[in-house]
Enzyme design. Sequence first.
Site, PDB file in Angstrom:
ATOM      1  N   CYS A   4       0.714  -1.120   0.170  1.00  0.00           N
ATOM      2  CA  CYS A   4       0.005   0.139   0.054  1.00  0.00           C
ATOM      3  C   CYS A   4       0.722   1.283   0.151  1.00  0.00           C
ATOM      4  O   CYS A   4       0.365   2.283  -0.216  1.00  0.00           O
ATOM      5  CB  CYS A   4      -1.021   0.009   1.135  1.00  0.00           C
ATOM      6  SG  CYS A   4      -2.274  -1.128   0.856  1.00  0.00           S
TER       7      CYS A   4
HETATM    8  N1  COA Z   1     -20.582  -8.741   7.854  1.00  0.00           N
HETATM    9  C1  COA Z   1     -21.278  -8.818   9.045  1.00  0.00           C
HETATM   10  N2  COA Z   1     -20.352  -9.250  10.087  1.00  0.00           N
HETATM   11  C2  COA Z   1     -19.221  -9.195  10.088  1.00  0.00           C
HETATM   12  C3  COA Z   1     -18.379  -9.112   8.747  1.00  0.00           C
HETATM   13  C4  COA Z   1     -19.085  -8.988   7.714  1.00  0.00           C
HETATM   14  N3  COA Z   1     -18.711  -8.867   6.517  1.00  0.00           N
HETATM   15  N4  COA Z   1     -17.062  -9.352   9.026  1.00  0.00           N
HETATM   16  C5  COA Z   1     -17.024  -9.657  10.125  1.00  0.00           C
HETATM   17  N5  COA Z   1     -18.044  -9.397  10.898  1.00  0.00           N
HETATM   18  C6  COA Z   1     -18.290  -9.705  12.538  1.00  0.00           C
HETATM   19  C7  COA Z   1     -17.191 -10.554  12.982  1.00  0.00           C
HETATM   20  O1  COA Z   1     -17.548 -11.942  12.930  1.00  0.00           O
HETATM   21  C8  COA Z   1     -17.223 -10.082  14.326  1.00  0.00           C
HETATM   22  O2  COA Z   1     -18.345 -10.659  15.325  1.00  0.00           O
HETATM   23  P1  COA Z   1     -18.355 -10.863  16.677  1.00  0.00           P
HETATM   24  O3  COA Z   1     -18.051  -9.620  17.434  1.00  0.00           O
HETATM   25  O4  COA Z   1     -19.712 -11.411  16.929  1.00  0.00           O
HETATM   26  O5  COA Z   1     -16.998 -11.926  16.693  1.00  0.00           O
HETATM   27  C9  COA Z   1     -17.566  -8.472  14.372  1.00  0.00           C
HETATM   28  O6  COA Z   1     -18.023  -8.529  12.977  1.00  0.00           O
HETATM   29  C10 COA Z   1     -16.270  -7.420  14.515  1.00  0.00           C
HETATM   30  O7  COA Z   1     -15.290  -8.222  13.485  1.00  0.00           O
HETATM   31  P2  COA Z   1     -13.740  -7.646  13.490  1.00  0.00           P
HETATM   32  O8  COA Z   1     -13.092  -8.414  12.458  1.00  0.00           O
HETATM   33  O9  COA Z   1     -13.279  -7.361  14.695  1.00  0.00           O
HETATM   34  O10 COA Z   1     -14.471  -6.222  12.833  1.00  0.00           O
HETATM   35  P3  COA Z   1     -13.560  -4.633  12.860  1.00  0.00           P
HETATM   36  O11 COA Z   1     -14.388  -3.720  13.524  1.00  0.00           O
HETATM   37  O12 COA Z   1     -12.280  -4.815  13.174  1.00  0.00           O
HETATM   38  O13 COA Z   1     -13.379  -4.341  11.163  1.00  0.00           O
HETATM   39  C11 COA Z   1     -11.702  -4.336   9.506  1.00  0.00           C
HETATM   40  C12 COA Z   1     -12.675  -5.051  10.294  1.00  0.00           C
HETATM   41  C13 COA Z   1     -10.990  -5.215   8.414  1.00  0.00           C
HETATM   42  C14 COA Z   1     -12.808  -3.088   8.481  1.00  0.00           C
HETATM   43  C15 COA Z   1     -11.003  -3.243  10.389  1.00  0.00           C
HETATM   44  O14 COA Z   1     -10.309  -4.315  11.257  1.00  0.00           O
HETATM   45  C16 COA Z   1      -9.974  -2.594   9.618  1.00  0.00           C
HETATM   46  O15 COA Z   1     -10.083  -1.964   8.775  1.00  0.00           O
HETATM   47  N6  COA Z   1      -8.527  -2.736   9.943  1.00  0.00           N
HETATM   48  C17 COA Z   1      -7.407  -2.223   9.154  1.00  0.00           C
HETATM   49  C18 COA Z   1      -7.459  -2.641   7.792  1.00  0.00           C
HETATM   50  C19 COA Z   1      -6.137  -2.139   7.501  1.00  0.00           C
HETATM   51  O16 COA Z   1      -5.779  -1.056   6.825  1.00  0.00           O
HETATM   52  N7  COA Z   1      -5.568  -2.926   6.220  1.00  0.00           N
HETATM   53  C20 COA Z   1      -4.672  -2.462   5.486  1.00  0.00           C
HETATM   54  C21 COA Z   1      -4.877  -3.363   4.366  1.00  0.00           C
HETATM   55  S1  COA Z   1      -3.583  -2.627   3.295  1.00  0.00           S
END
Ligand code: COA
Length: 372
Positions: free
Chosen positions: A156
């Site tokens: 990225c």
């Molecule tokens: N739809 C519905 N629910 C979902 C889901 C989806 N697509 N994906 C995950 N969930 C659920 C999970 O199962 C979890 O449920 P639980 O609380 O019952 O266990 C809950 O939502 C939270 O999941 P989590 O993975 O902890 O979400 P989050 O708030 O961390 O958001 C991201 C996920 C990926 C958006 C976030 O972590 C993020 O943006 N991280 C940084 C990413 C980044 O910058 N990456 C760089 C890439 S270059």
Amino acid sequence: MYQPAITATGVFVPPDAISNDDLVAAFNAYADRFNAAHSDQIAEGEINPMEHSSSDFILKASGIESRYVMDRKGVLDPDRMYPALRQRSDDEPGIMAEMAVGACQKALAKAGRTGAEVDLVICAASNMERAYPAIAIEIQKLLGASGFAFDMNVACSSATFGIQAAADMIRAGSVRRALVVNPEITSGHLEWRDRDCHFIFGDVATATLIERQEDAAQGFAIRSVKCATEFSNNIRNNNGFLRRTRPDGLADRRDMQFMQEGRKVFKEVLPLVSAHILHHLEAEGVAANDLKRLWLHQANKTMNDFIGRKVLGRDPEPGEQPNILQEFANTSSAGSIIAFDRFSDDLKPGETGLICSFGAGYSVGSVIVERF
Ligand code: COA
């Protein structure tokens, strides 16, 4: 020594768009088919059923509403779940080169330049469609550019690391005019079958034209670039040329696509990036309040809000830290350049801003620019 400057940017936008609702409908259809096909193992407790995705979750967790892709049909086909791209012969432009040229031509047209005036092309992206010859050399040929060209991959952060390389060469006089181009076909390495990340990425290409400031009537002088890396496995993709040499290397393995520990990334990258920007500003004698704009990497809205607050020491004013991820999703290295392309024209001569990208590696690159 010459003063390097960004004199134009260009964005190639792919033909297809996918809304969260379209994406979730395809994912849920895939999950239902998977559960039906594995009903016995699910009933025996050997595997867990796949859960449905939700548009509300995607918007709340990421700020993403939509994304562009090079092929919508393959991605949304529940029997496929990845793009279907046309096989091209070696004698026609590759898809990355084609996207890149689209972005380069827009940047060149804005600056009133031709490809023949360019003597360095850096193709900086998170994945290359082949090992060699370099995609950058193909782009160089298609543009009619002279000099030399090479590929680089810093995930990225590829755009800002590419800007540093080009700006340093222009400063030293070894090249006169450079294009740093970021064709990102993230749809090819995203795992569309994984509910935790299927909504994250989108395709795009961006190009940044960098020249000697003295050669241009207007643009953004590159005052300073600072890049940093720190190894982490929290964003990883194990695909590579040794794949066939390993016992299960050719299997449909999850780790051959993008993988991340999203929560850990969130927790570790935020302090890293905020501290990096603050140190960079301090080293250059730029006060945070002197920044007219922050053009940040576009991965997650909450992340950007946090970085903006940390850097400015207050809530950013509307427009001070523009996001484009609602329309484009995370476009890997291209995100901060799309934000710059769309939201930089209104800066007045003497005003300063900062471009910053960050991601896998970990890697972070920041560029302090001043309008002239
Ligand atoms: N739809 C519905 N629910 C979902 C889901 C989806 N697509 N994906 C995950 N969930 C659920 C999970 O199962 C979890 O449920 P639980 O609380 O019952 O266990 C809950 O939502 C939270 O999941 P989590 O993975 O902890 O979400 P989050 O708030 O961390 O958001 C991201 C996920 C990926 C958006 C976030 O972590 C993020 O943006 N991280 C940084 C990413 C980044 O910058 N990456 C760089 C890439 S270059």
